[in-house]
Design an enzyme around this catalytic site. Structure first.
Site, PDB file in Angstrom:
ATOM      1  N   SER A   1      -9.512  -0.777   7.707  1.00  8.04           N
ATOM      2  CA  SER A   1      -9.026  -0.529   6.348  1.00  8.04           C
ATOM      3  C   SER A   1      -8.417  -1.703   5.617  1.00  8.04           C
ATOM      4  CB  SER A   1      -7.989   0.599   6.374  1.00  8.04           C
ATOM      5  OG  SER A   1      -8.637   1.812   6.662  1.00  8.04           O
TER       6      SER A   1
ATOM      7  N   SER B   1      -9.588   1.562   3.530  1.00  7.82           N
ATOM      8  CA  SER B   1      -8.822   2.353   2.583  1.00  7.82           C
ATOM      9  C   SER B   1      -7.778   1.563   1.792  1.00  7.82           C
ATOM     10  CB  SER B   1      -8.114   3.481   3.329  1.00  7.82           C
ATOM     11  OG  SER B   1      -7.229   2.950   4.286  1.00  7.82           O
TER      12      SER B   1
ATOM     13  N   LYS C   1       0.849  -1.201   0.000  1.00  7.77           N
ATOM     14  CA  LYS C   1       0.000   0.000   0.000  1.00  7.77           C
ATOM     15  C   LYS C   1       0.880   1.245   0.000  1.00  7.77           C
ATOM     16  CE  LYS C   1      -3.904   1.848   2.750  1.00  7.77           C
ATOM     17  NZ  LYS C   1      -4.727   1.607   3.952  1.00  7.77           N
TER      18      LYS C   1
END
Lengths: 337, 516
Positions: free
Chosen positions: B188, B164, B69
């Site tokens: 997330s 997210s 990420k």
């Protein structure tokens, strides 16, 4: 009129590396040559507590007869300034490492040093915190130059209660602290190199009345100027009040050229620092011989008793020994030490 | 399995890497990746190949393509957090978890897309645009969706990944990598895992180092692991967990990597069903999947009981106070002075700071900074921040009590519904969405507990539905053992993506069976 003087002293800890990062601590190095990723506040970096700094604070606390808090906490103090890369300083606002100590100092009552009087100032607390970087304002080119070498260096903030009454007392107390720090080795405490910085809180009142409004005096670069600045400020306040004026709770800078204090254009005093616990540092736990759990790695813990046993003789002890061993007068022991 | 294939030489790391890279290119429309580090990845693959030829692979992860990420620092590769503030920021150091993966020989394909600074539950609010859920293009979804008119094609019907860590979830789900790192602060990692039909593990706080993870909420963030099966999550966990001297919040205890048993007797287990997780807005579909799962355990002889976590309903508000306060603090460093975006406005330091921050942050970030600073003001601190900390303690204690009463694992839904179409999702603002979507996942972050999403079934619309298991602190082994057993029982179907089929190859068949 009764003048009241308290002091906030920042002493740079004498250590190889900074309080929360591994970069070196060194005076007058090339700009931005001693800056780790953490010091530059690169995102994702985390603070790691420097053991030597904790020991220095414990030593200093013991030397000043403080209670050492076995559990102390770290907090973030927020404000925006070019020399504070993270936008906050890591300090100890809620529970500092040491509290409730005292420092004794001796004043001569006359110029010939024939009569000495011992005074004591209470030490409110000692807290560990980060130093900021340095910023130089280059007005000709309308730019500010930022050097982060000093950012993150460990500081001990020593708070002296308003037990002093004039410049001389404050100066003597600071000299006494300086000597202790240098004897311990916890700080080299040389004001000229920025290793010792003193801010004075000054107010005046009539005997019997409550304390007056106080001002904070900053930008004092030597012990001599400290005495001058405080005495000037005391006089200024007395004059002001005599003339029916009022004292503002403000921060003033000492102008050494003019020998006076002037209001600082910085509104630092009125800021809300939005203190918040530092979430990346667990509470600092210190041990003594009694509370030390069995089988702990000596390297992993700080043992207050172990430090206490290894404290060198403090100046006051050394002076007493000189007087006893050589039969000299107390006032002469002050000349020697 | 692909690990074994690498060992036996059935496929080489460079072949694997190239296949993943070309699949990334054909699935570009998913917008899962912010940066693809093609050259670096191929080099790593070559190094790995040399090791395999010598018969000396570094471990199970050697040669395995992974994605990270974009809020983890990666040396030499841009780290943006999907924000204008860090566009072009090339970090000089690797996050500890990234370094660990590289040390194990993993091949880093690139950085994945997210909500800006990890704030959001849709992966829709980053500067690189939203991530599309690969299941939007699956046969399963297309078969079930009824186009409203001929002119409406798949373009407007695509569904979100959740967030997210949506980019990471999409990357794993679409087979472009075998494992990905996400982060989990309020759900997330688990939320997008549920929507994308992959395994999403949130480890216990303090187990895995956060050094190098750009923080959202320091006291709740953890690196998250996304994989296609539970066994893979265990392998990745084994390579990442353990004390890091650079992160003072990691525990000192030695971590022992473990392998999961292939056969488990769940009859000795006590599964708790927290009644408060029957939250308002929970779709009847998910409710029924949850109930069926509970029955599955019951029929296998486990003790399944209803439990109560009474302070659950306060957790969202509590989270918002603590989260925005920490955000206000953590974002204070972004001033353009040392790194990142710096505005051209330069009349004074203050004006430069203000302009830089206005230009660099999106509304979501700025909103949280403002509210966070409000909560931290001297006059508000006691009523908001301190109060929220106390409520947080109560929420954590709810779990302690339940686990102490003999319950081993909690079983809950992960999301309120299956993934919604993007056009629906953006009708509400980020804050409203986060408030709704975080409710099932975020208490685990408050309490620091490990939790995992396991893909369970397909919804009526042909989209993944997952269920969440929450375990005791540092009991990842038990948590993953139960999760693996469950995974085996439900046999979640594989995504049928045309793009993946086109890249079909003997070895990819292995890939499709999902595991390392």
């Amino acid at each position: 009129w009764v003048p009241v003087v308290g002091l906030e002293i920042h002493a740079q800890i004498s250590s190889n590396s900074k309080l929360f990062s591994g970069s070196q601590v060194q005076f007058a190095a090339p700009p931005n040559s001693l800056v780790s990723f953490f010091d530059a506040s690169l995102p994702g970096t985390l603070p790691v507590l420097n053991r030597r700094c904790v020991e220095a604070a414990v030593m200093t606390g013991l030397a000043l007869s403080c209670s050492i808090n076995k559990k102390s906490l770290f907090d973030r103090k927020h404000y925006f300034y070019a020399d504070l890369p993270a936008g906050y300083q890591i300090t100890q606002q809620r529970v500092p490492i040491a509290v409730n100590g005292s420092l004794s100092y001796s004043l001569c009552t006359d110029n010939k040093m024939s009569q000495m009087v011992t005074k004591t100032v209470r030490i409110k607390q000692i807290q560990l915190e980060q130093d900021s970087g340095k910023s130089l304002h280059d007005d000709t080119r309308s730019q500010t130059l930022v050097d982060l070498n000093r950012a993150g260096v460990g500081l001990m903030e020593v708070v002296m209660e308003p037990d002093m009454c004039c410049g001389e007392e404050a100066a003597t107390a600071v000299r006494g602290l300086q000597l202790i720090l240098q004897t311990l080795g916890s700080s080299q405490a040389v004001m000229a190199e920025g290793q010792l910085r003193v801010d004075a809180n000054v107010s005046v009142h009539h005997p019997g009345d409550p304390y007056g409004v106080r001002t904070e005096v900053k930008n004092i670069n030597s012990i001599r100027f400290l005495a001058k600045a405080i005495d000037y400020e005391i006089q200024r306040q007395i004059e002001e009040l005599k003339n029916g004026g009022t004292i503002l709770n403000e921060t003033r800078a000492f102008d050494s050229k003019l020998g006076c204090t002037v209001p600082m254009r910085d509104k630092e005093g009125k800021q809300d620092y939005r203190f918040m616990p530092e979430p990346n540092l667990p509470p600092l736990i210190l041990y003594d011989a009694k509370s030390l759990p069995a089988n702990t790695n000596h390297q992993q813990v700080v043992n207050i008793d172990w430090i206490r046993e290894r404290l060198p003789d403090l100046p006051s002890v050394k002076r007493a020994k000189l007087v006893e061993q050589y039969g000299i007068l107390p006032e002469h022991s002050f000349t020697l030490l | 399995q692909v690990s074994a294939a690498l060992k036996e030489g059935q496929v080489t790391p460079t072949e694997l890497c190239q296949r993943c890279l070309s699949l990334i290119k054909s699935t570009k429309f998913l917008n899962a990746y912010v940066t693809v580090a093609e050259e670096a990845a191929l080099k790593q693959a070559e190094e790995s190949e040399k090791r395999y030829r010598r018969g000396q692979p570094l471990g199970a992860l050697d040669g395995i393509p992974v994605a990270v990420k974009d809020n983890f620092n990666t040396a030499g590769i841009e780290t943006t957090c999907a924000s204008n503030m860090l566009k072009g920021f090339i970090s000089p150091y690797n996050a500890t978890v990234v370094q660990k993966l590289l040390d194990q020989g993993a091949v880093l394909l690139g950085k994945t897309n997210l909500d800006e600074f990890a704030m959001g539950s849709g992966s829709t609010d980053g500067v690189f645009g939203p991530v599309r859920n690969p299941w939007s293009y699956s046969r399963q979804y297309k078969e079930k969706s009824i186009p409203k008119s001929r002119s409406e094609d798949k373009e407007s019907h695509w569904v979100i990944t959740g967030g997210s860590s949506g980019g990471s979830a999409a990357a794993v789900s679409s087979f472009t990598c075998f494992a990905a790192l996400g982060s989990d602060t309020g759900g997330s990692t688990r939320n997008p895992a549920a929507h994308c039909g992959v395994v999403g593990l949130k480890p216990t706080y303090g187990l895995i180092s956060r050094h190098g993870l750009i923080p959202l909420v320091n006291s709740m963030d953890v690196p998250g692991i996304l994989t296609r099966c539970v066994d893979d999550a265990a392998v990745v966990l084994g390579s990442l967990a353990g004390h890091d001297p650079k992160d003072s919040t990691t525990v000192q205890d030695n971590f022992k990597p473990f392998e999961l048993p292939s056969v488990t007797d769940v009859s000795k287990l006590s599964i708790g069903i927290p009644k408060e997780y029957h939250a308002p807005g929970l779709s009847s579909e998910i409710l029924s999947v949850w109930a069926k799962a509970a029955d599955l355990f019951k029929n296998a002889g486990a003790k399944v009981i209803e439990v109560s976590l009474p302070h659950t309903r306060y957790s969202i508000v509590c989270y918002h106070v603590l989260c925005s306060a920490e955000v206000a603090s953590n974002m204070a460093r972004f001033d353009g002075l040392q790194y990142g975006h710096r505005s051209d406005v330069n009349e004074s330091t203050e004006s430069m700071y203000a302009a830089t921050r206005r230009e660099g942050f999106n509304d979501v970030v700025r909103g949280r900074i403002l509210s966070g600073n409000y909560f931290l003001l001297k006059q508000n601190y006691e009523n908001y921040f301190i109060k929220a900390q106390k409520v947080r303690r109560l929420i954590a204690n709810d779990f302690v009590k339940v686990f102490r009463s003999g319950v081993d694992i909690l079983l809950t839904p992960t999301t309120l519904s299956d993934a919604v179409p993007y056009v629906e999702f953006i009708k509400e603002d980020n804050r409203t969405r986060s408030t709704e979507d975080d409710i099932l996942t975020q208490a685990a972050n408050m309490a620091g507990l490990p939790a995992i999403n396991v893909p369970t079934a397909l919804s009526e619309r042909g989209l993944p539905v997952g269920l969440q298991f929450i375990g005791r602190s540092f009991q990842e082994k038990q948590l993953l053992t139960v999760a693996k057993w469950f995974e085996k029982q439900v046999k979640f179907p594989m995504i049928q993506l045309e793009e993946v089929r086109k890249h079909d190859h003997g070895v990819f068949q292995h890939q499709k069976s999902a595991s390392l």
